[in-house]
Design an enzyme around this catalytic site. Sequence first.
Site, PDB file in Angstrom:
ATOM      1  N   TYR A  63       0.842  -1.195   0.000  1.00  0.00           N
ATOM      2  CA  TYR A  63       0.000   0.000   0.000  1.00  0.00           C
ATOM      3  C   TYR A  63       0.881   1.251   0.000  1.00  0.00           C
ATOM      4  O   TYR A  63       0.675   2.179  -0.768  1.00  0.00           O
ATOM      5  CB  TYR A  63      -0.926  -0.021   1.214  1.00  0.00           C
ATOM      6  CG  TYR A  63      -1.843   1.171   1.297  1.00  0.00           C
ATOM      7  CD1 TYR A  63      -3.077   1.163   0.660  1.00  0.00           C
ATOM      8  CD2 TYR A  63      -1.467   2.324   1.992  1.00  0.00           C
ATOM      9  CE1 TYR A  63      -3.915   2.262   0.720  1.00  0.00           C
ATOM     10  CE2 TYR A  63      -2.295   3.428   2.056  1.00  0.00           C
ATOM     11  CZ  TYR A  63      -3.518   3.387   1.414  1.00  0.00           C
ATOM     12  OH  TYR A  63      -4.337   4.476   1.474  1.00  0.00           O
TER      13      TYR A  63
ATOM     14  N   ILE B  31     -33.676  13.881  17.310  1.00  0.00           N
ATOM     15  CA  ILE B  31     -34.474  12.690  17.547  1.00  0.00           C
ATOM     16  C   ILE B  31     -35.055  12.746  18.951  1.00  0.00           C
ATOM     17  O   ILE B  31     -34.419  13.255  19.868  1.00  0.00           O
ATOM     18  CB  ILE B  31     -33.578  11.451  17.307  1.00  0.00           C
ATOM     19  CG1 ILE B  31     -34.386  10.243  16.939  1.00  0.00           C
ATOM     20  CG2 ILE B  31     -32.687  11.185  18.456  1.00  0.00           C
ATOM     21  CD1 ILE B  31     -33.510   9.134  16.386  1.00  0.00           C
TER      22      ILE B  31
ATOM     23  N   GLU C  49     -31.394   0.439  15.060  1.00  0.00           N
ATOM     24  CA  GLU C  49     -29.967   0.752  14.894  1.00  0.00           C
ATOM     25  C   GLU C  49     -29.343   1.133  16.223  1.00  0.00           C
ATOM     26  O   GLU C  49     -30.058   1.452  17.174  1.00  0.00           O
ATOM     27  CB  GLU C  49     -29.810   1.965  13.948  1.00  0.00           C
ATOM     28  CG  GLU C  49     -30.360   1.723  12.562  1.00  0.00           C
ATOM     29  CD  GLU C  49     -30.638   3.017  11.817  1.00  0.00           C
ATOM     30  OE1 GLU C  49     -30.220   4.097  12.293  1.00  0.00           O
ATOM     31  OE2 GLU C  49     -31.284   2.948  10.769  1.00  0.00           O
TER      32      GLU C  49
ATOM     33  N   LYS D  50     -27.414   3.761  18.587  1.00  0.00           N
ATOM     34  CA  LYS D  50     -27.272   5.211  18.652  1.00  0.00           C
ATOM     35  C   LYS D  50     -25.820   5.501  18.996  1.00  0.00           C
ATOM     36  O   LYS D  50     -25.401   5.406  20.153  1.00  0.00           O
ATOM     37  CB  LYS D  50     -28.208   5.829  19.686  1.00  0.00           C
ATOM     38  CG  LYS D  50     -28.181   7.342  19.637  1.00  0.00           C
ATOM     39  CD  LYS D  50     -29.370   7.944  20.356  1.00  0.00           C
ATOM     40  CE  LYS D  50     -29.496   9.437  20.126  1.00  0.00           C
ATOM     41  NZ  LYS D  50     -28.409  10.222  20.704  1.00  0.00           N
TER      42      LYS D  50
ATOM     43  N   ARG E  29     -23.923  19.285  11.895  1.00  0.00           N
ATOM     44  CA  ARG E  29     -25.344  19.546  12.018  1.00  0.00           C
ATOM     45  C   ARG E  29     -25.639  21.005  12.377  1.00  0.00           C
ATOM     46  O   ARG E  29     -26.576  21.603  11.885  1.00  0.00           O
ATOM     47  CB  ARG E  29     -25.927  18.626  13.094  1.00  0.00           C
ATOM     48  CG  ARG E  29     -27.418  18.622  13.139  1.00  0.00           C
ATOM     49  CD  ARG E  29     -27.914  17.594  14.136  1.00  0.00           C
ATOM     50  NE  ARG E  29     -28.304  18.237  15.366  1.00  0.00           N
ATOM     51  CZ  ARG E  29     -29.527  18.708  15.594  1.00  0.00           C
ATOM     52  NH1 ARG E  29     -30.457  18.588  14.690  1.00  0.00           N
ATOM     53  NH2 ARG E  29     -29.812  19.301  16.705  1.00  0.00           N
TER      54      ARG E  29
ATOM     55  N   GLU F 169     -22.731   9.381  11.667  1.00  0.00           N
ATOM     56  CA  GLU F 169     -22.022   9.809  12.860  1.00  0.00           C
ATOM     57  C   GLU F 169     -20.519   9.595  12.701  1.00  0.00           C
ATOM     58  O   GLU F 169     -20.089   8.527  12.259  1.00  0.00           O
ATOM     59  CB  GLU F 169     -22.531   8.975  14.050  1.00  0.00           C
ATOM     60  CG  GLU F 169     -22.275   9.588  15.386  1.00  0.00           C
ATOM     61  CD  GLU F 169     -23.379  10.553  15.835  1.00  0.00           C
ATOM     62  OE1 GLU F 169     -24.243  10.938  15.004  1.00  0.00           O
ATOM     63  OE2 GLU F 169     -23.361  10.934  17.015  1.00  0.00           O
TER      64      GLU F 169
ATOM     65  N   LYS G  22     -36.738   3.196  13.918  1.00  0.00           N
ATOM     66  CA  LYS G  22     -37.306   4.018  12.850  1.00  0.00           C
ATOM     67  C   LYS G  22     -38.361   3.216  12.106  1.00  0.00           C
ATOM     68  O   LYS G  22     -38.114   2.055  11.762  1.00  0.00           O
ATOM     69  CB  LYS G  22     -36.194   4.424  11.867  1.00  0.00           C
ATOM     70  CG  LYS G  22     -35.099   5.272  12.507  1.00  0.00           C
ATOM     71  CD  LYS G  22     -33.912   5.470  11.599  1.00  0.00           C
ATOM     72  CE  LYS G  22     -32.835   6.270  12.343  1.00  0.00           C
ATOM     73  NZ  LYS G  22     -31.583   6.383  11.587  1.00  0.00           N
TER      74      LYS G  22
ATOM     75  N   CYS H  48       9.442   4.810  44.869  1.00  0.00           N
ATOM     76  CA  CYS H  48      10.889   4.697  45.082  1.00  0.00           C
ATOM     77  C   CYS H  48      11.479   5.874  45.847  1.00  0.00           C
ATOM     78  O   CYS H  48      12.662   5.854  46.190  1.00  0.00           O
ATOM     79  CB  CYS H  48      11.613   4.529  43.750  1.00  0.00           C
ATOM     80  SG  CYS H  48      11.677   6.038  42.767  1.00  0.00           S
TER      81      CYS H  48
ATOM     82  N   CYS I 136      13.386   2.891  39.782  1.00  0.00           N
ATOM     83  CA  CYS I 136      12.058   2.834  40.385  1.00  0.00           C
ATOM     84  C   CYS I 136      11.396   1.506  40.037  1.00  0.00           C
ATOM     85  O   CYS I 136      11.289   1.132  38.886  1.00  0.00           O
ATOM     86  CB  CYS I 136      11.205   3.995  39.864  1.00  0.00           C
ATOM     87  SG  CYS I 136       9.523   3.976  40.502  1.00  0.00           S
TER      88      CYS I 136
HETATM   89  S1  IVH Z   1     -31.373   9.463  13.134  1.00  0.00           S
HETATM   90  C1  IVH Z   1     -34.123  11.175  11.785  1.00  0.00           C
HETATM   91  N1  IVH Z   1     -29.915   7.387  13.795  1.00  0.00           N
HETATM   92  O1  IVH Z   1     -28.292  11.189  17.538  1.00  0.00           O
HETATM   93  C2  IVH Z   1     -33.429  11.782  12.897  1.00  0.00           C
HETATM   94  N2  IVH Z   1     -29.356   9.483  14.759  1.00  0.00           N
HETATM   95  O2  IVH Z   1     -30.144  12.879  19.044  1.00  0.00           O
HETATM   96  C3  IVH Z   1     -32.000  11.965  12.614  1.00  0.00           C
HETATM   97  N3  IVH Z   1     -27.399   9.448  16.210  1.00  0.00           N
HETATM   98  O3  IVH Z   1     -27.978  14.127  15.710  1.00  0.00           O
HETATM   99  C4  IVH Z   1     -31.130  11.170  13.464  1.00  0.00           C
HETATM  100  N4  IVH Z   1     -26.957   7.307  15.974  1.00  0.00           N
HETATM  101  O4  IVH Z   1     -25.987  12.535  15.777  1.00  0.00           O
HETATM  102  C5  IVH Z   1     -30.119   8.706  13.978  1.00  0.00           C
HETATM  103  N5  IVH Z   1     -28.702   5.468  14.237  1.00  0.00           N
HETATM  104  C6  IVH Z   1     -28.887   6.783  14.420  1.00  0.00           C
HETATM  105  C7  IVH Z   1     -28.058   7.567  15.249  1.00  0.00           C
HETATM  106  C8  IVH Z   1     -28.342   8.930  15.394  1.00  0.00           C
HETATM  107  C9  IVH Z   1     -26.570   8.429  16.540  1.00  0.00           C
HETATM  108  C10 IVH Z   1     -27.238  10.835  16.706  1.00  0.00           C
HETATM  109  C11 IVH Z   1     -27.204  11.859  15.620  1.00  0.00           C
HETATM  110  C12 IVH Z   1     -28.322  12.808  15.920  1.00  0.00           C
HETATM  111  C13 IVH Z   1     -28.563  12.554  17.345  1.00  0.00           C
HETATM  112  C14 IVH Z   1     -30.001  12.837  17.697  1.00  0.00           C
END
Ligand code: IVH
Length: 666
Positions: free
Chosen positions: A35, A82, A118, A120, A141, A177, A294, A415, A436
Amino acid sequence: MTGPRERAAQLRAEIELHNRLYYVEDAPQITDAEYDRLFRELVELEREHPELATADSPTQRVGGAPAKDLAPVRHELPMLSIRTETDTQDSGAANFDARIRRELGLDASDPPVEYGAELKLDGLAISLRYEKGRLARAATRGDGEVGEDVTANVRTIHSIPLVLKGKAPDVLEVRGEIYMTRAAFERMNRRQAELGEKLFINPRNTAAGAVRQLDPKITAQRPLTFSAYGYGVIHGMRLPRRHSELLDAIEAFGVPVNQRRAVVHGAEGLVEYHARIRTERERLPFDIDGVVYKVNDLGWQRELGNVAREPRWAVAHKYPPQEEVTEVQAIEVQVGRTGTLTPVAKLKPVFVGGVTVSSATLHNEDELRRKDVWVGDTVVIRRAGDVIPEVVAVRAHGPRRAQDRFEMPTRCPVCGSPTVRVTGEAATRCTGGLYCKAQRRQTLLHFAYALDVRTLASLERMAEKSAANVHASIERSRRVELQRFIYALGIPGVGEEVAKLLARHFATLEAFRSADWPKLMADKEALRKDNAQRRKRGEPAREVPLEGIGPELAEAIDKFMHEPHNREVIERLARALAIVPVARRATPAGKTFVLTGSLAGMTREEAREALEARGHKVAASVSKKTDYVVAGAEAGAKLEKARSLRVPVIDEAKLREILRSGDAEA
Ligand code: IVH
């Protein structure tokens, strides 16, 4: 004949591919050395032909010029936040499902709602805009409407593709993220401690700080990772019906998406996912602060819409906190391998995140003062994963008598040598060096063990055979590779990487011990200047030795190696141990090996290191260019491939023979 332009394009595509295999798919196909060769060729080419350099060239991942400020970026589609479910129990998931069903007008006879579940991730939200498959802009953001342009920084993050794989849409905004794994965070902090620099507080803040740097070169030095969980503007691509399918599509473009995502059904599915991730949480390589559910159907998502900045179709479901409140009963000082003094709070035991905690680190004097921790105070402590528990903040003062205030000791508690705190450094250090005990413990444990067995063997009039066995084991334990020996000395600033560099450069302990550091540094400087001249004349530059070791580190090594106590201990160790010098690389004779299956007497990683130390290459996959496949137990597809390509297959015994003789022409 390919011209420089074609060659540069070819190299970029190839490097980008190997980047993805390494950083995203975790399945590298070439060695680091190969590489590096590709990479260096591209660097050279771009230097000779500056007109060929592009912003999305992989060479730009080292970071460009610093900016004055981060320009504002208006998000075409706002970046939403969220809603958080504060009920950390199962009922939290059930509440969400019930609300979704109500809002969609479903009744008990309708089937369970499908959800994307998912992790967080605990980092910093980012929006990556790809235009015609190329990373055009990255923005934080911010307030959701306007963020900051952090493109230059984001380009340094290796798991973020600069160019998408396959047939990319006209515009694709990927949202996700940026975070740091715990291992990367700890590695970085170990390095900081070795250098006597300030420690970073936690992976989240470190990641966020690194992305918002003005100088991309600093971002480039932080081991950041990215994982996508959503999208913004998309043009020129047919949207699938489900959120989960969109993530699959994003993944197919070469963008990392977390592997622990799942599609689940109804409240039951959510509860199961929440519980499963809770049990895995400790073992995850990064911090999470909960999971996210979601509604998977994108049509239903539109129907449900948003309230303020939060979508009705998503919720974050947290876990019980890994923070607790307790009392500081004492503050003690620990001395580390490199002589760093660390203040540690002894606590009234508390149960936090699944284990009982009775001490927590205060990192260093500055941290302790910043948090203003006194014995008797009530403090908040945090425990995340395998990270050492830490004192986060003081919740309430104790009586705070004069004796409750902590002072960094002026003498080493182990020491008795004087301690020093060099201005500009966060660490207070013991000056005892190898005198030491705390500092020589690791080095000497190994050593003492060898001697003990020897004494045992002679004292206990052992049977001939077992004495021979013991002797063999002593001999084995006496052998230590030069790089490990140098590392074990605990020279401030010399971690594993630097030790490796030193061992490669000096090859023997003798050469390292007698190094004339001031002269080495002066020679290096002269060579640098000479190279600058050569470049001006269009001549190739000469390799600069000890690249990565600056004057301060050189001075620290020099000082350590001249300290009388240290010299004496090193002398004794050198006599007792068999220090294995670094083998000259037999590059032309080097063969290409592929390792498969598990070996009985060594890990694959050890086998790889041993082969590479002898000038051989270890590749990840079998091809016609492979010279040998080493097959251990339960070897699978690679073994079959080797057979079909008629590549010689050898076993572990044969491998050991090759390692012993250093010659693969057997
Ligand atoms: S969805 C639709 N999914 O949490 C709403 N956010 O408190 C958009 N975050 O600003 C966020 N993992 O930085 C979403 N699987 C995930 C996430 C996630 C981490 C963070 C993200 C967001 C914050 C909201």
